[in-house]
Design an enzyme around this catalytic site. Structure first.
Site, PDB file in Angstrom:
ATOM      1  N   GLY A  46       4.195   2.484  -1.584  1.00 42.95           N
ATOM      2  CA  GLY A  46       4.234   1.393  -2.616  1.00 42.95           C
ATOM      3  C   GLY A  46       2.916   1.272  -3.294  1.00 42.95           C
ATOM      4  N   GLN A  51      -3.668  -2.034  -8.575  1.00 39.63           N
ATOM      5  CA  GLN A  51      -4.438  -1.088  -7.942  1.00 39.63           C
ATOM      6  C   GLN A  51      -4.977   0.195  -8.158  1.00 39.63           C
ATOM      7  OE1 GLN A  51      -1.097  -1.346  -4.632  1.00 39.63           O
ATOM      8  NE2 GLN A  51      -2.916  -1.168  -3.520  1.00 39.63           N
ATOM      9  N   CYS A  98      -2.104  -1.436   3.421  1.00 42.20           N
ATOM     10  CA  CYS A  98      -2.445  -1.464   1.913  1.00 42.20           C
ATOM     11  C   CYS A  98      -3.438  -0.327   1.291  1.00 42.20           C
ATOM     12  CB  CYS A  98      -2.973  -2.913   1.490  1.00 42.20           C
ATOM     13  SG  CYS A  98      -3.312  -2.999  -0.181  1.00 42.20           S
ATOM     14  N   LEU A  99      -3.024   0.535   0.393  1.00 45.67           N
ATOM     15  CA  LEU A  99      -4.086   1.452  -0.138  1.00 45.67           C
ATOM     16  C   LEU A  99      -5.484   0.850  -0.577  1.00 45.67           C
ATOM     17  CD1 LEU A  99      -1.494   3.698  -1.925  1.00 45.67           C
ATOM     18  CD2 LEU A  99      -2.684   3.938   0.383  1.00 45.67           C
ATOM     19  N   HIS A 140       5.195  -7.427  -0.917  1.00 44.95           N
ATOM     20  CA  HIS A 140       3.923  -6.972  -0.655  1.00 44.95           C
ATOM     21  C   HIS A 140       3.675  -6.582  -2.111  1.00 44.95           C
ATOM     22  CE1 HIS A 140       0.399  -4.581   1.318  1.00 44.95           C
ATOM     23  NE2 HIS A 140       0.431  -4.275  -0.096  1.00 44.95           N
ATOM     24  N   GLU A 141       4.228  -5.893  -2.790  1.00 43.90           N
ATOM     25  CA  GLU A 141       3.608  -4.997  -4.005  1.00 43.90           C
ATOM     26  C   GLU A 141       3.627  -6.330  -5.200  1.00 43.90           C
ATOM     27  OE1 GLU A 141       2.246  -2.835  -4.095  1.00 43.90           O
ATOM     28  OE2 GLU A 141       2.953  -1.812  -1.974  1.00 43.90           O
ATOM     29  N   HIS A 144       0.837  -8.297  -5.036  1.00 42.55           N
ATOM     30  CA  HIS A 144      -0.276  -7.731  -5.883  1.00 42.55           C
ATOM     31  C   HIS A 144      -0.507  -8.102  -7.163  1.00 42.55           C
ATOM     32  CE1 HIS A 144      -2.555  -5.015  -2.982  1.00 42.55           C
ATOM     33  NE2 HIS A 144      -1.503  -4.358  -2.795  1.00 42.55           N
TER      34      HIS A 144
HETATM   35 ZN    ZN Z   1      -0.971  -3.504  -1.035  1.00 48.65          ZN
END
Ligand code: ZN
Length: 175
Positions: A46, A51, A98-99, A140-141, A144
């Protein structure tokens, strides 16, 4: 399509509240394509617009390989202006990563199921019930998009430790 740079902690942009997308323009389609390519390249399941330093309410996702519940999800997926309409009282725990917080994983507890409303790339509005990994990932997204990171759910001790690690790494990298 192009791979964009993923911003990581302690980049302050990760704390921005992203803006709603008013219209699905060619630029938004291009951003969605780039985000998918960036997400697959990372690799991740995701990605939120912020990001890749775009403070817009857009998420890409592909759970095809990772859904432990065995649910079939269309892939790849793009969510524009997603919002949680309701959340279950039942909670579930997943080990999240998380990226933007590379190589850091911790268990996070969230509602086990949510219903979500979003717009697709054709401008159509959908409402869906999400459970399992889908529920965890969409929460989670969406976090963000509101400047929230999964580390915010951890104890202060763990949060401080991870911030220290990433601040140090950024200094070493000369950022
Ligand atoms: Zn993340």
């Amino acid at each position: 399509m192009a791979i964009r740079e993923i911003i990581v902690l302690p980049d302050k942009q990760l704390r921005l509240v992203s803006k709603p997308i008013e219209k699905v323009t060619p630029e938004i389609r291009k951003l969605a394509d780039d985000m998918l390519e960036t997400m697959y390249d990372a690799p991740g399941i995701g990605l939120a617009g912020i990001q890749v330093a775009q403070p817009l309410r857009i998420i890409t996702m592909d759970l095809a390989k990772r859904d432990e519940e065995g649910e079939t999800q269309p892939r790849p997926r793009v969510f524009i202006n997603p919002e949680i309409l309701s959340a279950s009282e039942d909670m579930s725990v997943y080990e999240e990563g998380c990226l933007s917080i590379p190589e850091y994983y911790e268990e996070v507890e969230r509602p086990a199921a949510v219903s979500v409303r979003f717009t697709d790339l054709d401008g159509k509005v959908h409402e869906e019930d999400a459970a399992g990994l889908y529920a965890t990932c969409i929460q989670h997204e969406i976090d963000h998009l509101n400047g929230v990171l999964f580390g915010d759910y951890l104890s202060k001790l763990k949060r401080d430790r991870v911030m220290k690690k990433f601040t140090k790494a950024a200094k070493l990298a000369g950022k």
